[in-house]
Design an enzyme around this catalytic site. Sequence first.
Site, short mmCIF file in Angstrom:
data_model
loop_
_atom_site.label_atom_id
_atom_site.label_comp_id
_atom_site.label_asym_id
_atom_site.label_seq_id
_atom_site.Cartn_x
_atom_site.Cartn_y
_atom_site.Cartn_z
N GLU A 64 0.80 -1.23 0.00
CA GLU A 64 0.00 0.00 0.00
C GLU A 64 0.83 1.28 0.00
O GLU A 64 0.65 2.15 0.84
CB GLU A 64 -0.97 -0.04 1.19
CG GLU A 64 -1.91 -1.24 1.09
CD GLU A 64 -2.77 -1.48 2.33
OE1 GLU A 64 -2.74 -0.65 3.25
OE2 GLU A 64 -3.48 -2.51 2.36
N HIS B 6 -10.58 -5.87 -2.16
CA HIS B 6 -11.57 -5.62 -1.10
C HIS B 6 -12.72 -4.87 -1.78
O HIS B 6 -12.70 -3.63 -1.89
CB HIS B 6 -10.96 -4.78 0.02
CG HIS B 6 -9.94 -5.52 0.83
ND1 HIS B 6 -10.26 -6.61 1.60
CD2 HIS B 6 -8.60 -5.32 0.97
CE1 HIS B 6 -9.15 -7.06 2.21
NE2 HIS B 6 -8.14 -6.30 1.84
N ASP C 199 -12.44 -10.07 -0.57
CA ASP C 199 -13.73 -10.13 0.13
C ASP C 199 -14.69 -9.15 -0.54
O ASP C 199 -14.26 -8.27 -1.30
CB ASP C 199 -13.63 -9.88 1.65
CG ASP C 199 -12.88 -8.61 2.04
OD1 ASP C 199 -12.88 -7.63 1.27
OD2 ASP C 199 -12.27 -8.60 3.13
O1 G3I Z 1 -4.85 -7.50 19.16
C1 G3I Z 1 -5.52 -6.32 19.62
C2 G3I Z 1 -6.26 -6.63 20.86
O2 G3I Z 1 -5.35 -6.95 21.87
C3 G3I Z 1 -7.08 -5.40 21.26
O3 G3I Z 1 -7.84 -5.68 22.36
C4 G3I Z 1 -7.99 -5.00 20.10
C5 G3I Z 1 -8.76 -3.73 20.41
O4 G3I Z 1 -9.25 -3.13 19.25
O5 G3I Z 1 -7.19 -4.75 18.97
C6 G3I Z 1 -6.47 -5.88 18.54
O6 G3I Z 1 -5.71 -5.50 17.42
C7 G3I Z 1 -6.44 -5.40 16.21
C8 G3I Z 1 -5.77 -6.31 15.18
O7 G3I Z 1 -6.43 -6.17 13.92
C9 G3I Z 1 -5.82 -7.77 15.57
O8 G3I Z 1 -7.13 -8.20 15.69
C10 G3I Z 1 -6.42 -3.98 15.73
O9 G3I Z 1 -7.14 -3.16 16.63
C11 G3I Z 1 -7.05 -3.89 14.36
O10 G3I Z 1 -6.90 -2.57 13.85
C12 G3I Z 1 -6.34 -4.84 13.42
O11 G3I Z 1 -7.00 -4.78 12.18
C13 G3I Z 1 -6.31 -5.38 11.10
C14 G3I Z 1 -6.02 -4.34 10.03
O12 G3I Z 1 -5.39 -4.98 8.92
C15 G3I Z 1 -5.11 -3.25 10.55
O13 G3I Z 1 -4.80 -2.36 9.60
C16 G3I Z 1 -7.21 -6.46 10.51
O14 G3I Z 1 -7.39 -7.49 11.46
C17 G3I Z 1 -6.58 -7.03 9.24
O15 G3I Z 1 -7.52 -7.87 8.60
C18 G3I Z 1 -6.25 -5.89 8.30
O16 G3I Z 1 -5.62 -6.44 7.18
C19 G3I Z 1 -5.26 -5.51 6.15
C20 G3I Z 1 -4.04 -6.07 5.45
O17 G3I Z 1 -3.02 -6.32 6.39
C21 G3I Z 1 -3.54 -5.11 4.37
N1 G3I Z 1 -4.61 -4.77 3.44
C22 G3I Z 1 -5.84 -4.30 4.04
C23 G3I Z 1 -6.35 -5.30 5.08
C24 G3I Z 1 -7.67 -4.86 5.65
O18 G3I Z 1 -7.53 -3.67 6.34
#
Ligand code: G3I
Length: 435
Positions: free
Chosen positions: A239, A316, A351
Site C-alpha cells: 500500500e 476488497h 472479500d
Molecule cells: O490485538 C488487539 C487486541 O489486543 C485489542 O484488544 C484490540 C482492540 O481493538 O485490537 C487488537 O488489534 C487489532 C488487530 O487487527 C488484531 O485483531 C487492531 O485493533 C485492528 O486494527 C487490526 O485490524 C487489522 C487491520 O489490517 C489493521 O490495519 C485487521 O485485522 C486485518 O484484517 C487488516 O488487514 C489488512 C491487510 O493487512 C492489508 N490490506 C488491508 C487489510 C484490511 O484492512
Amino acid sequence: MSGVSDRAKSHNRVDAWRHIIAIILTAGCASACFRFSDEPEWVDSDTTMNAATSRGGVDGHSDSGEHESASTSEGSTDDGTTHGATTEATEDGDSSSTGDASGPPTECSDLDTLIATADCVGIRIGAAINAFAVEEDPRYVETFLREFGSMTHENELKWGSVQPTSDSWNYGPADTLVELAEQRGMFIKGHVLVWHRQLPDWVSEPMTADDLRAAMRANMEMTMHRYADRIDAWDVVNEAFEEDGTRRNTIFQRLLGDGYIAEAFRMAHETDPDALLYYNDFNIETAGWKSDAAYALAVDLVAAAIPIDGVGMQLHIDGDSYPDYYSPEDFRTNIRRFGELGLTVNISEFDVRVRDVPGTLEQKLELQRQIYFEFVSVCVSEPACDAITFWGFTDKYSWVDNTFGEDDPLLYSETYAPKPALDGVMEALRTSFQP
Ligand code: G3I
C-alpha cells in the site's frame, strides 16, 4: 500437493526477455513513468477502501493508523503460465498435472472442495487466517484445512506483532499458523514486511534514515531467516500509493524517499534469495491513477532488475460499486499489463462487502455470488494470475465488521453454512478455463 502447490521457487527475474520487454515498455510509458519519478505532492489521506470516497480521489481522511499497535499478535507458476492444465484427481482430492490443456478438464467439475477444484484447474487457492480463531474455534481449523491450499497470516507477521520493542521478538502466534499450514503442505505467504500500519511504536520519528534501514534489515533477517524454506513468498511492500497515484506519506517515504521500495525488495532478496517477492495494494485492480502508478512502479522495478516476482491485487470489493468501479474487465486489463512485464498477479485479500447494496439479504448475497464468480473467472482465465487468497473465509471473523460496519463479506456464514458466494467461486473454478 500438485504442481501449483509445489514450492517451486525458481526465479525468472533475470530472464533476458523480460528485461527487453520492460525496456520497451519503459520507453513507451512516458507519462506513467514520469509520474513515478516526479516528486509527489502529499495529500493527507487514509487507507480507506470505500470506493465512493476513493475513486480517483484526493478527498481522503487523515492517516492515523501508522502506529497502530497489534498485540496479537503462493510453487508458483512463477513463469506466468498455465491454468487449465489437464490433471488427474485422486480420491482424496489431491491432483497432479499431466501437462497441457486443450479444454476444460471435465473431472474438475466433480470435485467438491475448493482446494481439490483449484488444484485440478491449476490455480492456488488460500485464505488469511488468524491465531485467535485457530485457538478458540475447531470448526474454523477444520474448514480451513479442508478447503484451502495456501495460508497467509492476517496480522501475526506484521512488524508490530513480531517486534513490539526494538529488542523483543514474538513469533508464537505466527508459528502456530505456520505449523497448521504445514500439516497440509500448504504454500505460505508472509504478510507483510514494509507497511505503514501496525508498526511498532519505536519505528517512528525522530529516527534517521540509516536507523530505519537498519531496523528494516534486522526485522527482515530475523523473520525471513526464521521461516526460510517454510514461507514461500512475501508481501514485501504494501500500500505505497494514494488513490491519486502519488506516494503515500509514510515514514518509509519520508525518510528513505522514492527509492525505498526498490531498497526493500533488494534487502528482502538478499535475506532470502529463494522467496517469491510481491508488491501488494488495494484498488490497483481497478482503472485509474492508482493502478497506473503501481504499473509504472512495476515497469521501473523490472527495468532496473529489482527482484520482484509479482503483484498482489487485494480486491476488497464494495458490492455497491460493482461493476462501475470494480469492473472485471478492468481487472483483466490490469492482470495482462502486469503479466506482460513478466510478473505474476495474485488476488491477495479477496472479500466482497454488501451492506450498502440495495435490496433484500437474498438479493445482496446473489450479487455477492455474481461478483465472486466474475472476478475468479477472470483470474482463472488469465495466464498471469496464479493465486487467489480470501481475506478470511467465514463471516464470523472479518476485519470488515470493525471497519465498515456489520457485513457478510466471505464465503461461509458465521455458522459455517456455505453461502451463494462459495457457489460462485466453485462455479468459476469449474467453468472458466484458459482457452
Ligand atoms: O490485538 C488487539 C487486541 O489486543 C485489542 O484488544 C484490540 C482492540 O481493538 O485490537 C487488537 O488489534 C487489532 C488487530 O487487527 C488484531 O485483531 C487492531 O485493533 C485492528 O486494527 C487490526 O485490524 C487489522 C487491520 O489490517 C489493521 O490495519 C485487521 O485485522 C486485518 O484484517 C487488516 O488487514 C489488512 C491487510 O493487512 C492489508 N490490506 C488491508 C487489510 C484490511 O484492512
